[in-house]
Design an enzyme around this catalytic site. Sequence first.
Site, short mmCIF file in Angstrom:
data_model
loop_
_atom_site.label_atom_id
_atom_site.label_comp_id
_atom_site.label_asym_id
_atom_site.label_seq_id
_atom_site.Cartn_x
_atom_site.Cartn_y
_atom_site.Cartn_z
N GLU A 181 54.59 46.35 41.29
CA GLU A 181 55.98 46.32 40.88
C GLU A 181 56.69 47.66 41.02
O GLU A 181 57.92 47.74 40.94
CB GLU A 181 56.09 45.82 39.44
CG GLU A 181 55.72 44.34 39.29
CD GLU A 181 55.66 43.87 37.86
OE1 GLU A 181 55.62 44.72 36.96
OE2 GLU A 181 55.64 42.65 37.63
N GLU A 218 31.82 42.95 38.54
CA GLU A 218 32.08 44.05 37.61
C GLU A 218 30.81 44.77 37.18
O GLU A 218 30.88 45.82 36.54
CB GLU A 218 32.81 43.54 36.37
CG GLU A 218 31.98 42.62 35.49
CD GLU A 218 32.76 42.20 34.25
OE1 GLU A 218 32.29 42.53 33.15
OE2 GLU A 218 33.80 41.55 34.40
#
Length: 271
Positions: A81, A112
């Site tokens: 953004e 992960e």
Amino acid sequence: MDFNKITESDSHYDHLEKMSVRESLENINAEDKTVPLAVEKAIQQIEVLTEKVSEQLKNGGRLFYLGAGTSGRLGIVDASEIPPTFGLNHGIVIGLIAGGDTAIRKAVEFAEDSHNQGWEDLKAHQIGINDIVIGIAASGTTPYVIGALEKCNALGIPTGCITCNLGSPLHKTAKYPVVVIVGPEFVTGSSRMKAGTAQKLVLNMISTTAMIQLGRVKGNKMVDMQLSNNKLVDRGTRMIMNTLSITEDEAAYLLKKHGSVRVAIELYKNE
């Protein structure tokens, strides 16, 4: 472990399946109301990290967000953004997620758990000492994140974190830690809820404040936003109208001519 993993603690609520829809919604909302207060308690830590982020960016460095699952996705959202909102070039704020881009939409099993892959992902971007890396992990135990920050620390690359467990390995590893203690989740262990909300709030605070520090906001307006749709063109036109006290047609002409709210305002005033 030598710390209390609050994000995995039992919910304050039980027999969720027996609640009505209204009861579920009200109880979730009641929990959500506590999140901004938890963030408020971490303002001093957020301030220190944000100042370091601003410093690195002003010196030509980049900001990397590193996480897995929900945490990784939140970092990617924030990074994505920045260019349209503040006109910053792509590649200055970068979000990386365990498992790569595939993991944005679909979980990649055990991604992960690699202690080395986070650093490998950073190396692919030629990470350096002018940059800064913020590890995001509600649990504060994600190997993908911790391993990367450990390597960064060894090489003198500044590190921060956003976590929800005080005294976690990530908290202890990051040089500029932010710990927001939101308490147990409504659904036990579902850290996409309050913990995720807290992480989103902190990311908003860090990136927005850093962009203001970089001069990407004038007054209270996003003068460097990208004019990528009609809504933003209309917003830009109104900004120019209000700032210069001119008509809508005049503002629209200037915006179309210069392609930038900032440039339109600055050149008009200098004419």
